[in-house]
Design a protein around this motif. Structure first.
Motif, PDB file in Angstrom:
ATOM      1  N   GLY A  38       0.790  -1.230   0.000  1.00  0.00           N
ATOM      2  CA  GLY A  38       0.000   0.000   0.000  1.00  0.00           C
ATOM      3  C   GLY A  38       0.817   1.273   0.000  1.00  0.00           C
ATOM      4  O   GLY A  38       0.252   2.362   0.104  1.00  0.00           O
ATOM      5  N   MET A  39       2.120   1.165  -0.137  1.00  0.00           N
ATOM      6  CA  MET A  39       2.943   2.366  -0.039  1.00  0.00           C
ATOM      7  C   MET A  39       2.869   3.184  -1.321  1.00  0.00           C
ATOM      8  O   MET A  39       2.975   2.640  -2.426  1.00  0.00           O
ATOM      9  CB  MET A  39       4.391   1.992   0.263  1.00  0.00           C
ATOM     10  CG  MET A  39       5.293   3.189   0.502  1.00  0.00           C
ATOM     11  SD  MET A  39       6.904   2.710   1.143  1.00  0.00           S
ATOM     12  CE  MET A  39       6.454   2.133   2.766  1.00  0.00           C
ATOM     13  N   SER A  40       2.678   4.485  -1.193  1.00  0.00           N
ATOM     14  CA  SER A  40       2.597   5.386  -2.335  1.00  0.00           C
ATOM     15  C   SER A  40       4.000   5.690  -2.854  1.00  0.00           C
ATOM     16  O   SER A  40       4.907   6.001  -2.082  1.00  0.00           O
ATOM     17  CB  SER A  40       1.903   6.692  -1.921  1.00  0.00           C
ATOM     18  OG  SER A  40       2.082   7.690  -2.889  1.00  0.00           O
ATOM     19  N   GLN A  41       4.185   5.598  -4.156  1.00  0.00           N
ATOM     20  CA  GLN A  41       5.467   5.967  -4.752  1.00  0.00           C
ATOM     21  C   GLN A  41       5.725   7.465  -4.585  1.00  0.00           C
ATOM     22  O   GLN A  41       6.868   7.907  -4.546  1.00  0.00           O
ATOM     23  CB  GLN A  41       5.491   5.588  -6.232  1.00  0.00           C
ATOM     24  CG  GLN A  41       5.475   4.086  -6.478  1.00  0.00           C
ATOM     25  CD  GLN A  41       5.597   3.746  -7.943  1.00  0.00           C
ATOM     26  OE1 GLN A  41       5.683   4.632  -8.788  1.00  0.00           O
ATOM     27  NE2 GLN A  41       5.606   2.465  -8.253  1.00  0.00           N
ATOM     28  N   ARG A  42       4.646   8.217  -4.481  1.00  0.00           N
ATOM     29  CA  ARG A  42       4.772   9.670  -4.360  1.00  0.00           C
ATOM     30  C   ARG A  42       5.269  10.077  -2.977  1.00  0.00           C
ATOM     31  O   ARG A  42       6.097  10.974  -2.846  1.00  0.00           O
ATOM     32  CB  ARG A  42       3.423  10.328  -4.657  1.00  0.00           C
ATOM     33  CG  ARG A  42       3.431  11.851  -4.571  1.00  0.00           C
ATOM     34  CD  ARG A  42       2.022  12.400  -4.685  1.00  0.00           C
ATOM     35  NE  ARG A  42       1.413  12.075  -5.960  1.00  0.00           N
ATOM     36  CZ  ARG A  42       0.137  12.334  -6.261  1.00  0.00           C
ATOM     37  NH1 ARG A  42      -0.639  12.920  -5.370  1.00  0.00           N
ATOM     38  NH2 ARG A  42      -0.358  12.011  -7.432  1.00  0.00           N
ATOM     39  N   HIS A  43       4.776   9.387  -1.943  1.00  0.00           N
ATOM     40  CA  HIS A  43       5.055   9.843  -0.582  1.00  0.00           C
ATOM     41  C   HIS A  43       6.024   8.950   0.183  1.00  0.00           C
ATOM     42  O   HIS A  43       6.649   9.420   1.137  1.00  0.00           O
ATOM     43  CB  HIS A  43       3.754   9.951   0.216  1.00  0.00           C
ATOM     44  CG  HIS A  43       2.739  10.853  -0.418  1.00  0.00           C
ATOM     45  ND1 HIS A  43       3.045  12.113  -0.858  1.00  0.00           N
ATOM     46  CD2 HIS A  43       1.416  10.665  -0.690  1.00  0.00           C
ATOM     47  CE1 HIS A  43       1.957  12.681  -1.374  1.00  0.00           C
ATOM     48  NE2 HIS A  43       0.966  11.826  -1.297  1.00  0.00           N
ATOM     49  N   GLY A  44       6.131   7.663  -0.198  1.00  0.00           N
ATOM     50  CA  GLY A  44       7.059   6.781   0.496  1.00  0.00           C
ATOM     51  C   GLY A  44       6.752   6.679   1.975  1.00  0.00           C
ATOM     52  O   GLY A  44       5.630   6.400   2.384  1.00  0.00           O
TER      53      GLY A  44
END
Length: 810
Positions: A38-44
């Protein structure tokens, strides 16, 4: 790995050793896997960025009322009574532009902030998104484009395993044996990143909600004339201040005990940190923002394993509870021995396997009480209305009374899940022995219940489960062309149980919760088979087999009715089932170009449940823990498998077509696999909006399905030449075409219970739903979107799929 050679006296003599062909193997393995979900590539890992929409700067003004009760001002004054928001300014952020656009559009719709964006609540009520907010859906059907990931987590698992196996011929016995040991270390952590903003707002300034009425501040003009007005500063209430607020003030350089009002939504995400929260603040009285084991609440992997008691007692230096939870470290060990021997033409294969599974963690000692209870041996019989305990009450039976805090009379007893009234008569409903305030066990320490202080005393170590699994198989020839065989064995599977102390710690705040039960037993399968095999020709045989299987201790949802302090749902080993059937198999070994295998199975499978949560919805309607035999979800009455292989060989064995003198189909062939079966069961309901089943549970059937798979392939022998050496053929290239669902059949895999149709759930046509449909913003658009969702093909198996590839062997 080591093999032992047989000792011989000479080349002419046979081995005189009792033990022959001895062999053993030992293997050790360590495996670690780590995953992020579920980790966002944008926010890490920048968790505060996930829900950040923009800066909300709120302007507050003081409000006043006229009062003649202010001490020192008998003629009355205008007294300050609160603060009021008059403007909430929004500056969008580029961290989540899709979300910020929604709020920007809301602001652009109004020129005047009055009733629209004077405060955060008006913005939210009007459809604008605040920090931590997310996009909704179209009519609760489709998620809106731009919706952001709200949570992410870490998985961290390590497995250590050592296995040993061996075999030897001891006289006329083929003996094999083995051992296995496995230690798991399962860790994980996840966070509701979106929710951090809203909980942070609730905890900030919570201790500054009152006015300091004991210190009025008169208001004077520039010339020193009293303006008949009294204002107040905020009152600092230390006991109401949260750790998050104190940590944030310390970071911002503000006095921790000051009265500065912090506008949290006006801060940049870089100013915020999950470490500002205390562990209990993140657990949020059971509505937890984090889930963890083997990690702390902030996502840091634990270097040491905390004890179970530490969760309830260990504190940080600032006095807050640590609430640490150790990793799940179950231990599994197994050993087996098997002997194959013959006796008067009978061939026996006899063995036994012993499994030991230790969850290696704590479980609730009594599923009906979160607090230690008194037993019959601890309570004088004079408290019973009859003057003594009934003779059929054991010393370890739990006693129930008329009042938890001040017990005076015995109302009943309990042993396990069996309830009795005060006179020893068994009752089915525990409410029969309840007091005026509900079920009331005789507690060892009533103060724990009053203050909801759950301690480690309510739990005990998991009892390791030992499973003994005998296996017996034998066969004997009736003639040179017929064989009779049979087998009996027991198989078990490890229970799935993970203990989360937070679910029990906050259970009193969450009546009716569905929580895990780590105190589970292994599920057991007892298998019997009896068969007969007959040779038909030198290349074909026919086999008949009948089987019977019992499944015991299957996991199923249960309701713990009469639990203290609240009822809840969990899992128990209460389900059982049986499977029985007959199979007929025909085997044609390679005969010319053709080989064939065909099998037909007639089977019947029924159980009191097909999945651990199947009964949960029914239990929530206040039904008891029902156990009614019904067809299982995997009950397939008829199943047919057929595999046909047609192949051409090379050289003198080739009998296929030729082209220009070439064996064009040498080393090529085609394989067809046909899998056909009758439909699986499902539970038909009366209709949309109509409660109840149409017929019985799993009383309806899906249609038959047939899938034909084809594989066409050809081998090419590649010649490799090397300088100074003879050419050699040592590389084989196989080119293949795989086709799944050759005929592109629309096989139904699932249907809607109200209609039995894979593409229509009946909602739009249901009479009882028309009023609800017509209340939508645009009923026609709603119907269109709803139909679009139904046309997703989820009720069908995969369509025709083709793959072409090659395999190189060298």
């Amino acid at each position: 790995t080591q093999r032992f050679s047989d000792r011989q006296a000479s080349k002419e003599e046979t081995s005189s050793s009792v033990i022959k062909n001895a062999y053993y193997q030992v293997q050790a393995q360590v495996e670690r896997s780590k995953s992020w979900s579920g980790m966002s590539q944008r926010h890490g890992f920048n968790m505060w960025d996930y829900g950040y929409i923009g800066k909300f700067e709120t302007t507050k003004v003081e409000t006043y009322e006229f009062s003649d009760t202010v001490s020192g001002y008998p003629n009355g004054v205008w007294r300050m009574n609160a603060w009021k928001d008059i403007l909430c300014k929004f500056t969008p952020s580029d961290k989540n532009p899709e979300l910020a656009a929604v709020t920007s559009q809301y602001y652009s719709s109004y020129d005047n902030p009055v009733t629209h964006y004077e405060n955060l609540d008006q913005v939210s009520a009007g459809g604008g998104l605040l920090n931590g907010g997310n996009l909704g859906s179209v009519y609760n059907i489709f998620s809106l484009p731009g919706s952001q990931v709200g949570s992410y987590g870490i998985g961290d698992n390590t497995v250590f395993r050592i296995m040993a196996s061996g075999s030897a011929d001891i006289k006329n016995h083929e003996v094999s044996f083995g051992f296995e040991f496995e230690q798991n270390d399962s860790r994980g952590w996840s966070v509701n990143a979106m929710g951090l903003w809203s909980i942070g707002r609730q905890l900030t300034n919570a201790h500054l909600q009152q006015l300091n009425l004991g210190n009025p501040i008169p208001v004077y003009d520039a010339s020193g004339v009293f303006q008949d007005t009294v204002r107040y500063n905020r009152l600092y209430t230390k006991t109401a201040q949260y750790k998050f607020d104190a940590s944030l003030r310390q970071h911002l350089g503000l006095p921790v005990d000051g009265t500065d009002f912090i506008d949290l939504y006006a801060l940049d995400p870089s100013e915020l940190d999950i470490n500002y929260f205390s562990p209990d603040e993140l657990l949020n009285n059971g509505s937890s923002l984090v889930s963890y084991r083997g990690y702390d609440q902030y996502g840091n992997r634990l270097k040491e394993k905390p004890t179970f008691e530490d969760f309830f007692t260990a504190k940080n230096e600032d006095g807050t509870y640590k609430r640490l939870i150790g990793p799940v470290q179950p231990i599994y060990a197994a050993g087996y021995i098997q002997d194959k021997f013959s006796f008067n033409d009978l061939i026996f294969n006899v063995g036994i396997r012993v499994d030991r599974y230790d969850l290696n963690q704590y479980v609730l000692a009594d599923p009906y009480s979160l607090y230690a209870t008194k037993k019959v041996s601890d309570v004088p019989g004079s408290m019973n209305p009859s003057g003594s305990h009934p003779s059929n009450m054991g010393d370890n039976y739990v006693v129930y009374v008329d009042d938890v805090s001040d017990p005076s009379t015995i109302n009943g007893y309990r042993s396990g899940s069996n309830w009795y009234n005060a006179y020893g008569v068994e009752v089915n409903d525990p409410s029969v022995i309840s007091s005026s305030t509900g079920i009331a066990p005789y507690l060892v320490n009533p103060d724990q219940a009053q203050y909801r202080e759950i301690t480690a005393d309510a739990f005990e170590d998991y009892t390791p489960q030992v499973s003994v699994m005998p296996r017996i198989a034998f066969s004997f020839p009736i003639s040179d062309e017929a064989l009779f065989f049979a087998h009996y064995d027991i198989l078990t599977s490890r229970p799935d149980g993970t203990f989360d102390p937070t679910s029990y710690y906050y259970l009193a705040n969450n009546p009716g919760a569905d929580i895990r039960n780590p105190n589970m037993k292994p599920q057991k399968t007892i298998d019997y088979e009896l068969g007969f095999q007959q040779k038909l020709t030198n290349t074909s045989s026919l086999k008949f087999a009948a089987y019977y299987r019992e499944q015991r201790d299957m996991a199923q949802a249960i309701r713990v009715l009469g639990a203290y302090p609240v009822d809840y749902f969990t899992r128990g080993n209460i389900d059982f089932g049986t499977s029985k059937g007959l199979s007929v198999s025909y085997d044609l070994r390679r005969s010319g170009n053709i080989s064939l295998r065909a099998n037909y199975t007639l089977g019947f499978s029924s159980a009191t449940g097909s999945s651990p949560g199947q009964m949960l919805a029914l239990l929530r309607t206040n039904q008891p823990n029902l156990r009614i035999l019904a067809p299982t979800d995997w009950d397939q009455r008829h199943k047919i498998n057929l595999s046909l292989d047609y192949r051409f060989f090379d050289g003198k064995d080739y009998n296929g077509p030729k082209l220009f003198g070439k064996d064009i189909l040498s080393n090529s062939g085609a394989n067809f696999t046909v899998i056909s079966g009758s439909g699986y069961p499902f539970s038909r309901t009366l209709g949309v909006g109509e409660p109840g089943l149409k017929g019985s549970m799993n009383g309806s059937r899906l249609p038959w399905t047939t899938n034909i798979k084809m594989r066409v392939d050809k081998d090419f022998n590649l010649t490799v030449k090397k300088s100074g050496e003879q050419s050699r053929k040592n590389i084989m290239l196989n080119v293949y075409l795989d086709v799944d669902n050759l005929l592109n059949t629309k096989n139904v895999s699932g249907v809607y219970s109200a209609t039995g149709d894979p593409m229509d759930d009946g909602y739009l046509a249901a009479p009882k739903m028309q009023q609800q449909i017509n209340t939508q913003l645009d009923p026609e658009a709603y119907k269109m979107y709803y139909q679009m969702r139904l046309l997703n093909g989820a009720g069908y198996m995969s369509p025709r799929t083709m793959r072409i590839g090659l395999t190189l062997n060298f």
